[in-house]
Design an enzyme around this catalytic site. Sequence first.
Site, PDB file in Angstrom:
ATOM      1  N   HIS A 112       2.386  -5.376  -5.541  1.00  0.00           N
ATOM      2  CA  HIS A 112       2.262  -4.891  -4.161  1.00  0.00           C
ATOM      3  C   HIS A 112       3.538  -5.230  -3.385  1.00  0.00           C
ATOM      4  O   HIS A 112       4.158  -6.267  -3.629  1.00  0.00           O
ATOM      5  CB  HIS A 112       1.046  -5.527  -3.476  1.00  0.00           C
ATOM      6  CG  HIS A 112       0.759  -4.927  -2.149  1.00  0.00           C
ATOM      7  ND1 HIS A 112       1.423  -5.316  -1.007  1.00  0.00           N
ATOM      8  CD2 HIS A 112      -0.086  -3.932  -1.779  1.00  0.00           C
ATOM      9  CE1 HIS A 112       0.990  -4.590   0.015  1.00  0.00           C
ATOM     10  NE2 HIS A 112       0.070  -3.743  -0.428  1.00  0.00           N
ATOM     11  N   GLU A 154       2.695   3.499  -3.095  1.00  0.00           N
ATOM     12  CA  GLU A 154       2.528   2.985  -1.738  1.00  0.00           C
ATOM     13  C   GLU A 154       3.904   2.873  -1.086  1.00  0.00           C
ATOM     14  O   GLU A 154       4.560   1.828  -1.204  1.00  0.00           O
ATOM     15  CB  GLU A 154       1.887   1.599  -1.779  1.00  0.00           C
ATOM     16  CG  GLU A 154       0.519   1.579  -2.426  1.00  0.00           C
ATOM     17  CD  GLU A 154      -0.327   0.450  -1.850  1.00  0.00           C
ATOM     18  OE1 GLU A 154      -1.366   0.780  -1.276  1.00  0.00           O
ATOM     19  OE2 GLU A 154       0.071  -0.709  -1.932  1.00  0.00           O
TER      20      GLU A 154
HETATM   21  C1  PEP Z   1      -1.792  -1.732   1.280  1.00  0.00           C
HETATM   22  O1  PEP Z   1      -1.067  -2.604   1.769  1.00  0.00           O
HETATM   23  O2  PEP Z   1      -1.942  -1.645   0.053  1.00  0.00           O
HETATM   24  C2  PEP Z   1      -2.439  -0.800   2.173  1.00  0.00           C
HETATM   25  C3  PEP Z   1      -2.862   0.311   1.654  1.00  0.00           C
HETATM   26  O3  PEP Z   1      -2.588  -1.195   3.484  1.00  0.00           O
HETATM   27  P1  PEP Z   1      -2.949  -0.279   4.762  1.00  0.00           P
HETATM   28  O4  PEP Z   1      -3.950   0.741   4.311  1.00  0.00           O
HETATM   29  O5  PEP Z   1      -3.512  -1.234   5.736  1.00  0.00           O
HETATM   30  O6  PEP Z   1      -1.666   0.355   5.173  1.00  0.00           O
END
Ligand code: PEP
Length: 267
Positions: free
Chosen positions: A95, A167
Amino acid sequence: MKKPVFGSGWKMFLTDKEAMNYAQRLKENIPGEQDAELFVLPSFTAVERVTAILAGTDINVGVQNMCWEEKGAFTGEVSVLSLKEMAVKYVEIGHSERRTLFGETDRTVNLKIGKAMEHGLVPIFCMGEELQEKEKNLAKELLSIEIKNALHGIPYADAKKIIYAYEPVWAIGMEDSAQPDYAQEILGFIRQLLAQIYGRSEGTEFTVVYGGSVSLKNVEKLISQPDIDGVFVGRASLSIESYMEMLDIIKDSWSKKVKKQRGDDEN
Ligand code: PEP
């Protein structure tokens, strides 16, 4: 047949008591079999109790990190052997917060994926570009490097079990997600790259999901993109009302997408 993935990462937002209360509410609201692959990732300290509460539901439990070694002088780390004893199914690896705040590197991501697979855990392998990289049009280049490094030495049989979570760092913790068509373009690219690495034709067997400020306002559009197999959600999944509503939208939008794809295939 594939089910849409709905993962919920609790980060360090909930205390153990809050996590247990939340798990209890999930159990009451989502008791039966689901047309979706569901998992929640509480803090380590809450994992066993959350797992006990969710036993008998279709919601699986995972953790947010693990060590790449099984035993030894690794103060503060958690071994995959302990995770197995706790019947943990998923482990989040790489992450962006682990990379930027805690020194996770492509090398440790690769070692952790290998170790998790050796013990039958499903890695949720997170990857994504920073804003500067996006602005310089380097997202695909960066992702190719992250993916090839992370999968070094990982055989196809294992690689197809991984959940690939795109992400973009610039979209995490914000007001809104990446534009759905941008997420589609990148996830399509990731799927093709995985197919190419493993000498496959289309890469439909790989599970690629989007994460980063997914919410009730954008989840439908995201799920309806052809290459998005699901979503990984942080803050917006921490309220039971929002979780339930999001789950309904995900299932509905997924079934419409599957029907459309079948129709397109038949024509
Ligand atoms: C994350 O950090 O993996 C995430 C998806 O956070 P958020 O949905 O709060 O942006």
